[in-house]
Design a protein around this motif. Sequence first.
Motif, short mmCIF file in Angstrom:
data_model
loop_
_atom_site.label_atom_id
_atom_site.label_comp_id
_atom_site.label_asym_id
_atom_site.label_seq_id
_atom_site.Cartn_x
_atom_site.Cartn_y
_atom_site.Cartn_z
N ALA A 38 0.82 -1.22 0.00
CA ALA A 38 0.00 0.00 0.00
C ALA A 38 0.86 1.27 0.00
CB ALA A 38 -0.96 -0.02 1.19
N PRO A 39 1.91 1.37 0.82
CA PRO A 39 2.74 2.57 0.76
C PRO A 39 3.42 2.76 -0.61
CG PRO A 39 3.17 1.39 2.79
CD PRO A 39 2.31 0.50 1.94
N GLU A 40 3.90 1.67 -1.21
CA GLU A 40 4.54 1.77 -2.53
C GLU A 40 3.55 2.27 -3.57
OE1 GLU A 40 6.36 -1.91 -3.80
OE2 GLU A 40 7.41 -2.12 -1.90
N VAL A 41 2.37 1.69 -3.59
CA VAL A 41 1.36 2.09 -4.57
C VAL A 41 0.95 3.54 -4.37
CG1 VAL A 41 -1.01 1.65 -5.35
CG2 VAL A 41 0.54 -0.27 -4.95
N VAL A 60 2.71 6.03 -3.10
CA VAL A 60 3.80 6.92 -3.55
C VAL A 60 3.89 6.90 -5.07
CG1 VAL A 60 6.31 7.25 -3.55
CG2 VAL A 60 5.10 6.82 -1.40
N ARG A 61 3.80 5.73 -5.68
CA ARG A 61 3.88 5.64 -7.14
C ARG A 61 2.76 6.42 -7.81
NH1 ARG A 61 4.87 -0.56 -7.02
NH2 ARG A 61 2.84 -0.56 -8.02
N LYS A 62 1.55 6.35 -7.26
CA LYS A 62 0.43 7.11 -7.85
C LYS A 62 0.71 8.60 -7.81
CE LYS A 62 -3.42 3.93 -7.19
NZ LYS A 62 -4.70 3.70 -6.52
N LEU A 63 1.25 9.07 -6.70
CA LEU A 63 1.57 10.50 -6.58
C LEU A 63 2.66 10.90 -7.56
CD1 LEU A 63 1.46 10.71 -2.69
CD2 LEU A 63 -0.07 11.95 -4.26
N LEU A 64 3.69 10.09 -7.70
CA LEU A 64 4.76 10.39 -8.65
C LEU A 64 4.24 10.40 -10.08
CD1 LEU A 64 7.61 8.18 -7.11
CD2 LEU A 64 7.45 10.69 -7.04
N HIS A 65 3.43 9.41 -10.40
CA HIS A 65 2.87 9.32 -11.75
C HIS A 65 1.96 10.51 -12.05
CE1 HIS A 65 0.61 7.71 -15.20
NE2 HIS A 65 1.73 7.03 -15.42
N SER A 66 1.14 10.89 -11.09
CA SER A 66 0.23 12.03 -11.32
C SER A 66 0.99 13.34 -11.44
CB SER A 66 -0.83 12.12 -10.22
OG SER A 66 -0.24 12.48 -8.99
N ALA A 67 2.23 13.37 -10.93
CA ALA A 67 3.09 14.55 -11.07
C ALA A 67 3.84 14.53 -12.41
CB ALA A 67 4.07 14.63 -9.91
N GLY A 68 3.58 13.51 -13.21
CA GLY A 68 4.21 13.42 -14.52
C GLY A 68 5.55 12.71 -14.54
N TRP A 92 10.49 4.83 5.32
CA TRP A 92 9.74 3.83 6.09
C TRP A 92 8.28 3.84 5.65
CZ3 TRP A 92 12.52 0.40 8.30
CH2 TRP A 92 13.78 0.72 8.81
N GLU A 93 7.64 2.70 5.76
CA GLU A 93 6.25 2.58 5.34
C GLU A 93 5.32 3.53 6.08
OE1 GLU A 93 4.31 -1.16 6.23
OE2 GLU A 93 5.40 -1.35 8.11
N HIS A 94 5.70 3.98 7.28
CA HIS A 94 4.82 4.86 8.06
C HIS A 94 4.93 6.33 7.65
CE1 HIS A 94 8.57 5.04 10.50
NE2 HIS A 94 8.24 6.32 10.56
N GLU A 95 5.88 6.65 6.79
CA GLU A 95 6.04 8.04 6.37
C GLU A 95 4.91 8.44 5.42
OE1 GLU A 95 10.12 9.56 5.73
OE2 GLU A 95 10.69 7.44 5.94
N ALA A 96 4.50 9.68 5.49
CA ALA A 96 3.38 10.18 4.68
C ALA A 96 3.74 10.11 3.19
CB ALA A 96 3.05 11.62 5.07
N PRO A 97 2.91 9.44 2.40
CA PRO A 97 3.20 9.30 0.97
C PRO A 97 3.43 10.63 0.25
CG PRO A 97 1.45 7.80 1.58
CD PRO A 97 1.71 8.68 2.78
N VAL A 98 2.68 11.66 0.61
CA VAL A 98 2.85 12.96 -0.05
C VAL A 98 4.26 13.50 0.21
CG1 VAL A 98 2.08 15.37 -0.07
CG2 VAL A 98 0.40 13.52 -0.07
N VAL A 116 6.93 11.78 1.06
CA VAL A 116 7.89 10.89 0.40
C VAL A 116 7.98 11.24 -1.08
CG1 VAL A 116 8.35 8.49 -0.27
CG2 VAL A 116 7.64 9.02 2.07
N ALA A 117 6.83 11.36 -1.74
CA ALA A 117 6.82 11.68 -3.17
C ALA A 117 7.47 13.03 -3.44
CB ALA A 117 5.39 11.65 -3.71
#
Length: 153
Positions: free
Chosen positions: A26-29, A31-39, A120-126, A128-129
């Motif tokens: 879940a954390p990987e997905v 972060v990846r969604k945020l990176l992808h949406s940022a282009g 770490w998985e507990h870090e906020a995805p936003v 991290v991205a």
Amino acid sequence: MQVTGPVPSSAAVSGRMSRQGSRDTAPEVAVRKLLHSAGLRYRVNHRVPGMPRRTMDIAFGPAKLAVFLDGCFWHGCPVHATHPKANADWWRQKLAKNMARDLETTRHLEKEGWTVLRFWEHEAPVAVAEDIARKREALLRAARRPRRAQAHD
């Protein structure tokens, strides 16, 4: 037949651990969604060059940026790691090996010219991205900078 490894403490624990996912957490997905949406475009589970059976969670090849999103339990988070009571010695060794492997992988990649980011998985995805995007941009900007001509004697 003789069993040579540790024995599971119970069938339930054995089943639960065997179902534990190591990819697309879940954390990987998130972060990846945020990176992808940022282009930003990247490779997922990209092999670590020169290290069989090891992969980067996210890799930006042109920037030589490797990203790992480590699970708190499996990678020994200093804040959230837990220590099983059943088979405690085996688990202590197993988790220590995981942490040693992480360090070995990081050192190998850095020796090969990669920049390694670990979260770490507990870090906020936003957050991290944002950190990943900033570092990627800085690495690409540095790579585009022309090298200063060396003075000849």
